[in-house]
Enzyme design. Structure first.
Site, PDB file in Angstrom:
ATOM      1  N   HIS A   1      -9.200  -3.756  -1.865  1.00  0.00           N
ATOM      2  CA  HIS A   1      -8.158  -3.014  -1.150  1.00  0.00           C
ATOM      3  C   HIS A   1      -8.472  -1.521  -1.139  1.00  0.00           C
ATOM      4  O   HIS A   1      -8.442  -0.879  -0.083  1.00  0.00           O
ATOM      5  CB  HIS A   1      -6.792  -3.274  -1.804  1.00  0.00           C
ATOM      6  CG  HIS A   1      -5.676  -2.502  -1.196  1.00  0.00           C
ATOM      7  ND1 HIS A   1      -4.689  -3.097  -0.442  1.00  0.00           N
ATOM      8  CD2 HIS A   1      -5.372  -1.175  -1.210  1.00  0.00           C
ATOM      9  CE1 HIS A   1      -3.838  -2.168  -0.032  1.00  0.00           C
ATOM     10  NE2 HIS A   1      -4.232  -0.993  -0.498  1.00  0.00           N
ATOM     11  N   GLU A   2      -8.773  -0.969  -2.308  1.00  0.00           N
ATOM     12  CA  GLU A   2      -9.035   0.477  -2.384  1.00  0.00           C
ATOM     13  C   GLU A   2     -10.298   0.862  -1.622  1.00  0.00           C
ATOM     14  O   GLU A   2     -10.325   1.875  -0.915  1.00  0.00           O
ATOM     15  CB  GLU A   2      -9.107   0.937  -3.838  1.00  0.00           C
ATOM     16  CG  GLU A   2      -7.811   0.796  -4.610  1.00  0.00           C
ATOM     17  CD  GLU A   2      -6.592   1.371  -3.906  1.00  0.00           C
ATOM     18  OE1 GLU A   2      -6.716   2.385  -3.183  1.00  0.00           O
ATOM     19  OE2 GLU A   2      -5.501   0.790  -4.058  1.00  0.00           O
TER      20      GLU A   2
ATOM     21  N   CYS B   1       0.850  -1.193   0.000  1.00  0.00           N
ATOM     22  CA  CYS B   1       0.000   0.000   0.000  1.00  0.00           C
ATOM     23  C   CYS B   1       0.882   1.238   0.000  1.00  0.00           C
ATOM     24  O   CYS B   1       1.902   1.279   0.698  1.00  0.00           O
ATOM     25  CB  CYS B   1      -0.895  -0.019   1.239  1.00  0.00           C
ATOM     26  SG  CYS B   1      -2.043   1.364   1.371  1.00  0.00           S
TER      27      CYS B   1
ATOM     28  N   HIS C   1     -10.138   1.397   2.151  1.00  0.00           N
ATOM     29  CA  HIS C   1      -9.704   2.726   2.607  1.00  0.00           C
ATOM     30  C   HIS C   1     -10.896   3.635   2.915  1.00  0.00           C
ATOM     31  O   HIS C   1     -10.804   4.512   3.771  1.00  0.00           O
ATOM     32  CB  HIS C   1      -8.821   3.406   1.553  1.00  0.00           C
ATOM     33  CG  HIS C   1      -7.421   2.898   1.510  1.00  0.00           C
ATOM     34  ND1 HIS C   1      -6.516   3.092   2.526  1.00  0.00           N
ATOM     35  CD2 HIS C   1      -6.752   2.209   0.549  1.00  0.00           C
ATOM     36  CE1 HIS C   1      -5.354   2.548   2.207  1.00  0.00           C
ATOM     37  NE2 HIS C   1      -5.474   2.001   1.005  1.00  0.00           N
TER      38      HIS C   1
END
Length: 176
Positions: free
Chosen positions: A141-142, A99, A145
């Site tokens: 993953h994104e 990341c 956030h």
């Protein structure tokens, strides 16, 4: 404009992001350009607005024949706003992730292998895709956030989390 990326430990990365309510605004266009510039400058696979200090539900991602991901299939460049992810299987697969907010480190992270994501693009037009593999991993993953989740929070075995140069000695693996 290239923006500094917040690092793990910054409280802004742990907050849920707000929905985008207005599209086509100069502010949204500027944010998207800043995100694209920043992601390109750092050779990232994706970037979420909270990573540059903007608490909005906006992610961008895309990978084409990246030397950083030599074995990964291409992922089309996408602007995804106000995303909703729906797993289409209970099957999860572990793979190594990094990341931009956690430079120099990697971890073995479980992710759903098949999912549907919905949201809107920069103009407010609907996006509805079903994806698998690396594409599914990048989206998860994104979008994590946007919920204040960093990938180490998903790792099952912290023995599989560490510095890239220690985990993969002799290999050149760029920061994510």
């Amino acid at each position: 404009m290239i923006k500094p990326v917040l690092k793990m430990g910054d409280p802004c990365l742990l907050q849920p992001a707000r929905r985008v309510d207005q599209f086509g605004t100069p502010e949204l266009e500027a944010l998207l350009q800043d995100m694209q510039d920043t992601m390109a400058a750092l050779n990232g696979a994706g970037l979420a607005a909270p990573q540059i200090g903007v608490s909005l539900q906006v992610v961008i991602f895309g990978v084409e024949h990246s030397p950083r991901y030599p074995d990964a299939e291409s992922v089309p460049f996408t602007v995804l706003i106000n995303p909703v992810l729906t797993p289409l299987t209970e099957q999860m697969e572990e793979d190594w992730e990094g990341c931009l907010s956690i430079p120099g480190m990697r971890g073995l992270v479980p992710r759903y292998t098949r999912l549907r994501y919905q949201g809107v693009d920069a103009a407010g037009a609907s996006i509805d895709r079903t994806v698998t593999g690396f594409h599914a991993r990048v989206v998860q993953h994104e979008c994590d956030h946007l919920n204040g989740i960093l990938y180490p929070m998903r790792i099952n075995d912290l023995r599989k989390f560490g510095y890239t140069d220690t985990l993969f000695p002799g290999q050149t693996i760029a920061d994510d």
